[in-house]
Design a protein around this motif. Structure first.
Motif, PDB file in Angstrom:
ATOM      1  N   PHE A 324      66.676  27.073  -8.896  1.00  0.00           N
ATOM      2  CA  PHE A 324      65.653  26.428  -9.723  1.00  0.00           C
ATOM      3  C   PHE A 324      66.013  26.523 -11.199  1.00  0.00           C
ATOM      4  O   PHE A 324      65.864  25.550 -11.943  1.00  0.00           O
ATOM      5  CB  PHE A 324      64.281  27.066  -9.474  1.00  0.00           C
ATOM      6  CG  PHE A 324      63.173  26.367 -10.214  1.00  0.00           C
ATOM      7  CD1 PHE A 324      62.629  25.185  -9.722  1.00  0.00           C
ATOM      8  CD2 PHE A 324      62.693  26.872 -11.411  1.00  0.00           C
ATOM      9  CE1 PHE A 324      61.614  24.522 -10.416  1.00  0.00           C
ATOM     10  CE2 PHE A 324      61.684  26.222 -12.113  1.00  0.00           C
ATOM     11  CZ  PHE A 324      61.149  25.044 -11.607  1.00  0.00           C
ATOM     12  N   TRP A 327      68.596  24.038 -12.050  1.00  0.00           N
ATOM     13  CA  TRP A 327      67.967  22.711 -12.137  1.00  0.00           C
ATOM     14  C   TRP A 327      67.303  22.539 -13.507  1.00  0.00           C
ATOM     15  O   TRP A 327      67.492  21.521 -14.176  1.00  0.00           O
ATOM     16  CB  TRP A 327      66.948  22.572 -11.002  1.00  0.00           C
ATOM     17  CG  TRP A 327      66.206  21.271 -10.953  1.00  0.00           C
ATOM     18  CD1 TRP A 327      66.644  20.074 -10.454  1.00  0.00           C
ATOM     19  CD2 TRP A 327      64.849  21.039 -11.393  1.00  0.00           C
ATOM     20  NE1 TRP A 327      65.664  19.114 -10.554  1.00  0.00           N
ATOM     21  CE2 TRP A 327      64.544  19.683 -11.133  1.00  0.00           C
ATOM     22  CE3 TRP A 327      63.879  21.843 -11.983  1.00  0.00           C
ATOM     23  CZ2 TRP A 327      63.309  19.116 -11.442  1.00  0.00           C
ATOM     24  CZ3 TRP A 327      62.645  21.284 -12.293  1.00  0.00           C
ATOM     25  CH2 TRP A 327      62.369  19.938 -12.028  1.00  0.00           C
ATOM     26  N   ALA A 359      63.587  14.927  -9.189  1.00  0.00           N
ATOM     27  CA  ALA A 359      62.568  15.464  -8.292  1.00  0.00           C
ATOM     28  C   ALA A 359      63.064  15.450  -6.854  1.00  0.00           C
ATOM     29  O   ALA A 359      62.906  16.430  -6.111  1.00  0.00           O
ATOM     30  CB  ALA A 359      61.279  14.670  -8.429  1.00  0.00           C
ATOM     31  N   LEU A 362      65.590  18.263  -6.327  1.00  0.00           N
ATOM     32  CA  LEU A 362      64.981  19.596  -6.243  1.00  0.00           C
ATOM     33  C   LEU A 362      64.355  19.827  -4.875  1.00  0.00           C
ATOM     34  O   LEU A 362      64.503  20.906  -4.285  1.00  0.00           O
ATOM     35  CB  LEU A 362      63.914  19.759  -7.332  1.00  0.00           C
ATOM     36  CG  LEU A 362      63.227  21.126  -7.354  1.00  0.00           C
ATOM     37  CD1 LEU A 362      64.162  22.191  -7.913  1.00  0.00           C
ATOM     38  CD2 LEU A 362      61.929  21.079  -8.166  1.00  0.00           C
ATOM     39  N   TRP A 370      58.037  21.903  -4.511  1.00  0.00           N
ATOM     40  CA  TRP A 370      57.836  20.756  -5.394  1.00  0.00           C
ATOM     41  C   TRP A 370      56.840  21.059  -6.505  1.00  0.00           C
ATOM     42  O   TRP A 370      56.927  20.493  -7.603  1.00  0.00           O
ATOM     43  CB  TRP A 370      57.369  19.542  -4.587  1.00  0.00           C
ATOM     44  CG  TRP A 370      55.996  19.669  -3.970  1.00  0.00           C
ATOM     45  CD1 TRP A 370      55.682  20.165  -2.740  1.00  0.00           C
ATOM     46  CD2 TRP A 370      54.747  19.297  -4.567  1.00  0.00           C
ATOM     47  NE1 TRP A 370      54.325  20.129  -2.525  1.00  0.00           N
ATOM     48  CE2 TRP A 370      53.727  19.593  -3.635  1.00  0.00           C
ATOM     49  CE3 TRP A 370      54.387  18.737  -5.787  1.00  0.00           C
ATOM     50  CZ2 TRP A 370      52.377  19.355  -3.880  1.00  0.00           C
ATOM     51  CZ3 TRP A 370      53.043  18.492  -6.058  1.00  0.00           C
ATOM     52  CH2 TRP A 370      52.057  18.805  -5.105  1.00  0.00           C
ATOM     53  N   GLY A 373      58.444  22.200  -9.699  1.00  0.00           N
ATOM     54  CA  GLY A 373      58.966  21.088 -10.484  1.00  0.00           C
ATOM     55  C   GLY A 373      57.866  20.371 -11.241  1.00  0.00           C
ATOM     56  O   GLY A 373      58.007  20.060 -12.428  1.00  0.00           O
ATOM     57  N   TYR A 376      56.796  22.541 -14.139  1.00  0.00           N
ATOM     58  CA  TYR A 376      57.758  22.509 -15.235  1.00  0.00           C
ATOM     59  C   TYR A 376      57.627  21.208 -16.022  1.00  0.00           C
ATOM     60  O   TYR A 376      57.650  21.218 -17.258  1.00  0.00           O
ATOM     61  CB  TYR A 376      59.179  22.658 -14.695  1.00  0.00           C
ATOM     62  CG  TYR A 376      60.237  22.608 -15.775  1.00  0.00           C
ATOM     63  CD1 TYR A 376      60.341  23.629 -16.720  1.00  0.00           C
ATOM     64  CD2 TYR A 376      61.125  21.533 -15.875  1.00  0.00           C
ATOM     65  CE1 TYR A 376      61.298  23.582 -17.727  1.00  0.00           C
ATOM     66  CE2 TYR A 376      62.081  21.482 -16.875  1.00  0.00           C
ATOM     67  CZ  TYR A 376      62.163  22.506 -17.795  1.00  0.00           C
ATOM     68  OH  TYR A 376      63.104  22.458 -18.794  1.00  0.00           O
ATOM     69  N   TRP A 393      54.883  13.491  -8.074  1.00  0.00           N
ATOM     70  CA  TRP A 393      55.529  14.596  -7.364  1.00  0.00           C
ATOM     71  C   TRP A 393      55.072  14.652  -5.902  1.00  0.00           C
ATOM     72  O   TRP A 393      55.877  14.935  -4.998  1.00  0.00           O
ATOM     73  CB  TRP A 393      55.274  15.914  -8.077  1.00  0.00           C
ATOM     74  CG  TRP A 393      56.268  16.187  -9.164  1.00  0.00           C
ATOM     75  CD1 TRP A 393      56.150  15.896 -10.489  1.00  0.00           C
ATOM     76  CD2 TRP A 393      57.567  16.779  -9.004  1.00  0.00           C
ATOM     77  NE1 TRP A 393      57.285  16.268 -11.168  1.00  0.00           N
ATOM     78  CE2 TRP A 393      58.174  16.821 -10.285  1.00  0.00           C
ATOM     79  CE3 TRP A 393      58.272  17.289  -7.915  1.00  0.00           C
ATOM     80  CZ2 TRP A 393      59.446  17.352 -10.494  1.00  0.00           C
ATOM     81  CZ3 TRP A 393      59.542  17.820  -8.118  1.00  0.00           C
ATOM     82  CH2 TRP A 393      60.119  17.841  -9.386  1.00  0.00           C
TER      83      TRP A 393
END
Length: 479
Positions: A324, A327, A359, A362, A370, A373, A376, A393
């Motif tokens: 993560f 990423w 997305a 990830l 998810w 993400g 973030y 998302w």
């Protein structure tokens, strides 16, 4: 009889055009007290430990509030600035100004609704009414051809029904003059005051976004009327470099510096005076997507934020903090992903095409949660909109309202299609700048001596890939 006073509580509606709360306050009271409250909860942490409002968006918000105050002053009014909890500050202001109403525009997600409920509860004992109005969508809630709880789960069905059976209201005019009692407006806080460390904007940013209604209207004027770019919007909207491949209205829409109905009004005027084509329709189409996510959020409530999303089925994850973090920092070893993530980290912005790809990587390739993400993105995006962000998302993670099962973005084909010469990757991953187009999106597929000859050494100048996109179990489809 004394003069009737109303308070206008600005939230995510930082404009004076097409603002029903402001218009109704001016119509129904003798004097108006506009107020914006910097709520410390806006600047706390997300559930995953990220700053809830990052530096780029916080600076944009500060600029927007300052511009709102200036525009109100141009109408003979002002803007009270306060810091604290609205449910404590608004009752104090109603008592101070003997206000009989508090006018505000309605939000749909839980955190914002809880604040409004607390405000209403505390005002009740003072015999002051909180009146909320629907705002910030293209179609008004009351004009939908179905109850909001029956909002179609598929966007195409939603679009077909509203286009056939609903109309878009004209934007409300700006009040000519806003009568305001004498008041001390207060200081707008700095980033430091809000406990946020400033970040300088990278020179490679697509646009120097500045908050405020004034800037939003200027951007529309430039994009539509001065550069005549609306007529080619559909053809250019998936490009990646520069200010003008898309409208870039999203940061101003997110906090209400510009109204979607006003944009629609200007599109129709453009169609009458310049040209009507697929591109003019397509911008309306994108505004409908924004509506769709907002009405879906109202329909489903907190399911938007649950691991299983709207479907109630959480995807399997393989928690890996290092993956993560790579990423986040744009060091996954997949150039198209890394370029987009670096742009986000250094500018607070990323194209819609980029968002879908990073997305998907990830969730589908790295098998991470998810929601991390989404959280973030909430922290970083200058154009963060709770409904659009979490709705998208949900969609990419396969837990939302997507009619297609196991949607997967083939990152290699996407990179070759939208960055065929590698210009975008070279911009954000300069360590790969000497690679030719056929190598730049997949350097890990080539011999080490060929890469070294071009200045690239995997594991040193550029990382080995965390995962090869598309080579994960269960990945079957591509977009």
């Amino acid at each position: 009889m004394g003069r009737k006073t109303g308070i206008v509580w600005f939230r995510n509606d930082l404009r004076i055009h097409d603002n029903e709360a402001l218009v109704r306050a001016v119509e129904r009271t003798d004097q108006v007290v506009p107020v914006y409250i910097f709520d410390p909860r806006q600047f706390g942490k997300t559930a995953f430990g990220f700053d809830k409002t990052g530096a780029f968006r916080a600076q944009f918000l500060i600029e927007a509030v300052e511009d709102l105050r200036n525009r109100l002053r141009d109408r003979g009014s002002d803007l009270l600035i306060r810091r604290g909890f609205p449910e404590e500050i608004l009752p104090q202001l109603t008592e101070q100004y003997h206000a009989v109403w508090v006018f505000a525009n309605k939000e749909v997600t839980d955190e914002e609704r809880q604040v409004a409920d607390a405000v209403e509860k505390n005002l009740f004992g003072q015999h002051t009414t909180l009146e909320l109005f629907w705002s910030n969508t293209l179609y008004h809630l009351e004009d939908l051809p179905f109850p909001v709880k029956a909002t179609p789960d598929i966007f195409t069905q939603f679009r077909n029904q509203v286009e056939k059976n609903a109309s878009i209201r004209p934007p409300l005019a700006v009040p000519f003059r806003i009568q305001t009692p004498l008041m001390i407006s207060g200081e707008i806080p700095s980033l430091n005051d809000l406990g946020i460390k400033a970040h300088s904007m990278d020179a490679r940013t697509v646009l120097r976004f500045k908050g405020g209604e004034t800037e939003a209207l200027q951007r529309l004027d430039t994009y539509f009327w001065k550069k005549d770019l609306l007529s080619i919007y559909k053809e250019t909207r998936n490009e990646l470099i520069g200010a003008d491949y898309s409208s870039k209205f999203s940061p101003w829409l997110a906090i209400g510096c510009i109204s979607p109905r006003f944009i629609h009004h200007e599109i129709r005027r453009y169609e009458e005076e310049r040209k009507k084509n697929d591109s003019t329709y397509w911008l309306i189409f994108e505004l409908m997507w924004r509506d769709f996510f907002r009405f879906t959020a109202k329909k489903y409530g907190n399911r938007f934020f649950h691991p299983g999303g709207l479907k109630g089925q959480a995807p399997e994850i393989q928690p890996n903090p290092e993956a993560f973090e790579r990423w986040v920092t744009g060091t996954t070893g997949i150039p198209f992903v890394d370029a987009n993530m670096r742009e986000l980290r250094l500018t607070g912005f990323m194209s819609n095409r980029g968002r879908q790809n990073v997305a998907s990587f990830l969730v589908k390739d790295l098998h991470q949660d998810w929601r991390m993400g989404a959280s973030y993105f909430e922290s970083m995006l200058i154009d963060y909109d709770v409904c659009s962000n979490w709705g998208n998302w949900n969609y990419v993670a396969g837990v939302g309202n997507d009619p297609r099962e196991n949607r997967y973005f083939n990152i290699q084909s996407q990179a070759e299609r939208y960055d065929p010469k590698g210009a975008y990757v070279r911009l954000w991953c300069p360590e790969l700048r000497d690679l030719p187009p056929h190598m730049i999106h997949q350097p890990y597929k080539f011999y080490e001596h060929d890469l070294r000859r071009l200045g690239v050494e995997l594991g040193k100048t550029y990382p080995f890939p965390l995962a090869i996109p598309g080579q994960q179990e269960g990945v079957r489809q591509s977009s």
